[in-house]
Motif scaffolding. Structure first.
Motif, short mmCIF file in Angstrom:
data_model
loop_
_atom_site.label_atom_id
_atom_site.label_comp_id
_atom_site.label_asym_id
_atom_site.label_seq_id
_atom_site.Cartn_x
_atom_site.Cartn_y
_atom_site.Cartn_z
N GLU A 57 2.81 -8.38 5.49
CA GLU A 57 1.65 -8.74 6.68
C GLU A 57 1.05 -6.75 6.93
O GLU A 57 0.42 -6.98 7.22
CB GLU A 57 2.95 -8.45 7.52
CG GLU A 57 3.66 -10.21 7.92
CD GLU A 57 4.72 -9.91 8.92
OE1 GLU A 57 5.21 -9.29 9.30
OE2 GLU A 57 5.22 -11.19 8.68
N GLN A 58 1.94 -6.20 6.49
CA GLN A 58 1.25 -4.69 6.54
C GLN A 58 -0.09 -4.73 5.64
O GLN A 58 -0.83 -4.09 5.70
CB GLN A 58 2.35 -3.81 5.33
CG GLN A 58 1.79 -2.20 5.40
CD GLN A 58 1.49 -1.95 7.23
OE1 GLN A 58 1.85 -1.78 7.63
NE2 GLN A 58 -0.15 -1.16 7.61
N LEU A 59 -0.45 -5.36 4.59
CA LEU A 59 -1.16 -5.44 3.59
C LEU A 59 -2.90 -6.71 4.72
O LEU A 59 -3.66 -6.30 4.58
CB LEU A 59 -0.85 -6.37 2.05
CG LEU A 59 -1.74 -6.62 1.46
CD1 LEU A 59 -2.45 -5.80 0.55
CD2 LEU A 59 -1.77 -8.10 0.51
N LEU A 60 -1.88 -7.34 4.75
CA LEU A 60 -2.75 -7.92 5.46
C LEU A 60 -3.74 -7.52 7.27
O LEU A 60 -4.75 -7.35 7.54
CB LEU A 60 -1.91 -9.17 6.49
CG LEU A 60 -2.25 -10.73 5.14
CD1 LEU A 60 -1.65 -11.35 6.09
CD2 LEU A 60 -3.29 -11.09 4.86
N SER A 61 -2.72 -6.50 7.30
CA SER A 61 -3.03 -5.37 8.43
C SER A 61 -4.45 -4.56 8.07
O SER A 61 -5.11 -4.21 8.56
CB SER A 61 -1.47 -4.60 8.70
OG SER A 61 -2.23 -3.85 9.90
N ASN A 62 -4.16 -4.22 6.57
CA ASN A 62 -4.34 -3.01 6.49
C ASN A 62 -6.51 -3.58 5.48
O ASN A 62 -7.50 -3.27 6.29
CB ASN A 62 -4.34 -2.56 5.09
CG ASN A 62 -2.73 -1.82 5.59
OD1 ASN A 62 -3.00 -0.76 6.03
ND2 ASN A 62 -2.31 -1.39 3.79
N ALA A 63 -6.36 -5.02 5.13
CA ALA A 63 -7.17 -5.84 5.00
C ALA A 63 -8.09 -5.77 6.42
O ALA A 63 -9.46 -5.56 6.78
CB ALA A 63 -6.75 -6.91 4.69
N ALA A 64 -7.43 -6.16 7.59
CA ALA A 64 -7.95 -6.77 8.64
C ALA A 64 -9.02 -4.83 9.55
O ALA A 64 -9.79 -5.44 10.09
CB ALA A 64 -7.28 -6.79 9.92
N MET A 65 -8.04 -4.03 8.46
CA MET A 65 -8.84 -2.42 9.44
C MET A 65 -9.84 -2.24 8.92
O MET A 65 -10.43 -1.00 8.66
CB MET A 65 -7.50 -1.84 9.77
CG MET A 65 -6.71 -2.05 10.85
SD MET A 65 -5.52 -0.94 11.26
CE MET A 65 -4.96 -1.09 9.95
N SER A 66 -10.31 -2.58 7.16
CA SER A 66 -11.23 -2.86 6.99
C SER A 66 -10.66 -0.94 5.71
O SER A 66 -11.84 -0.32 5.63
CB SER A 66 -12.35 -2.28 7.15
OG SER A 66 -13.27 -3.82 7.32
N GLU A 69 -8.52 1.07 0.11
CA GLU A 69 -7.63 1.59 -0.79
C GLU A 69 -6.10 1.59 0.05
O GLU A 69 -4.95 1.37 -1.08
CB GLU A 69 -7.92 3.66 -0.52
CG GLU A 69 -8.97 3.24 -1.03
CD GLU A 69 -9.36 5.00 -0.89
OE1 GLU A 69 -8.92 5.43 -0.20
OE2 GLU A 69 -10.11 5.65 -1.34
N ALA A 70 -5.82 1.29 1.13
CA ALA A 70 -4.84 0.93 1.51
C ALA A 70 -4.35 -0.18 1.21
O ALA A 70 -2.95 -0.63 0.51
CB ALA A 70 -4.51 1.03 2.75
#
Length: 207
Positions: A57-66, A69-70
């Motif tokens: 879920e944290q990964l998806l959140s990082n991806a959604a915020m472009s 690196e995260a």
């Protein structure tokens, strides 16, 4: 067996216990130990699955915020700590998309190849192969696209999507007739991009 007196019965029980008591105790201990080990394993699996889900879920959140690196950092964490879960393979798909959107095509293709190699489920491998083939044809890597399709276009569930990519490949090679056939097959077999494929069909040179 029948015994004439209670004393004989007691003596028989004592004798049996002397001969078999250790085996009974050992068997009970092994049985209880197995139950405990099984319960511990189930609890551990559930705990790991919960942690992996939170990390994804944290990964998806990082991806959604472009934040590529995260995304990469979180994907590496999922691979290192939760490599036995489906989330590890899914993380490569998310990382590949983040790389591609950031313009790093080589990294995106590398992530997709790793997702194919390590996918815990054939469906995940085929989704990764589809995305890889689409990037390859878009980048003009036509022979590599051929190889990807040959290796992974073997599932009826994804027939429409792979047919669409074969249409793109034929169109890139200037083979309008083959492209038309592939696009029509993609529509017939239920591709999820039917409207886009119809546009591609309309834009092909007249047969």
């Amino acid at each position: 067996m029948s015994y004439e007196t209670d004393e004989e019965k007691v003596e028989a029980i004592k004798k049996w216990w002397k001969e078999n008591g250790l085996s009974v105790i050992a068997g009970a201990a092994i049985g209880l130990g197995s139950i405990y080990a099984w319960r511990f394993w189930i609890d551990h699996q559930q705990r790991v699955a919960g942690q992996a889900s939170s990390a994804f879920e944290q990964l998806l959140s990082n991806a959604a915020m472009s934040q590529p690196e995260a995304v990469v950092k979180q994907a590496d964490l999922l691979k290192d700590e939760f490599g036995s879960t489906p989330y590890a393979g899914l993380s490569e798909l998310v990382a590949a998309k983040a790389f591609y959107q950031a313009g790093d095509v080589a990294a995106a293709m590398s992530a997709l190849r790793e997702a194919i190699a390590k996918a815990p489920d054939p469906a995940i491998a085929r989704i990764a192969a589809l995305r890889l083939a689409r990037i390859q044809v878009a980048e003009g890597l036509l022979d590599e696209t051929d190889a990807t399709l040959a290796a992974h276009d073997n599932s009826p569930a994804f027939a429409g999507e792979f047919a669409a990519v074969r249409g793109d490949l034929a169109a890139a090679r200037g083979d309008a007739a083959a492209a038309r056939t592939a696009y029509e097959q993609a529509i017939e077999t239920g591709s999820g991009q039917s409207q886009l494929i119809r546009l591609k069909l309309d834009n092909l040179p007249a047969g």
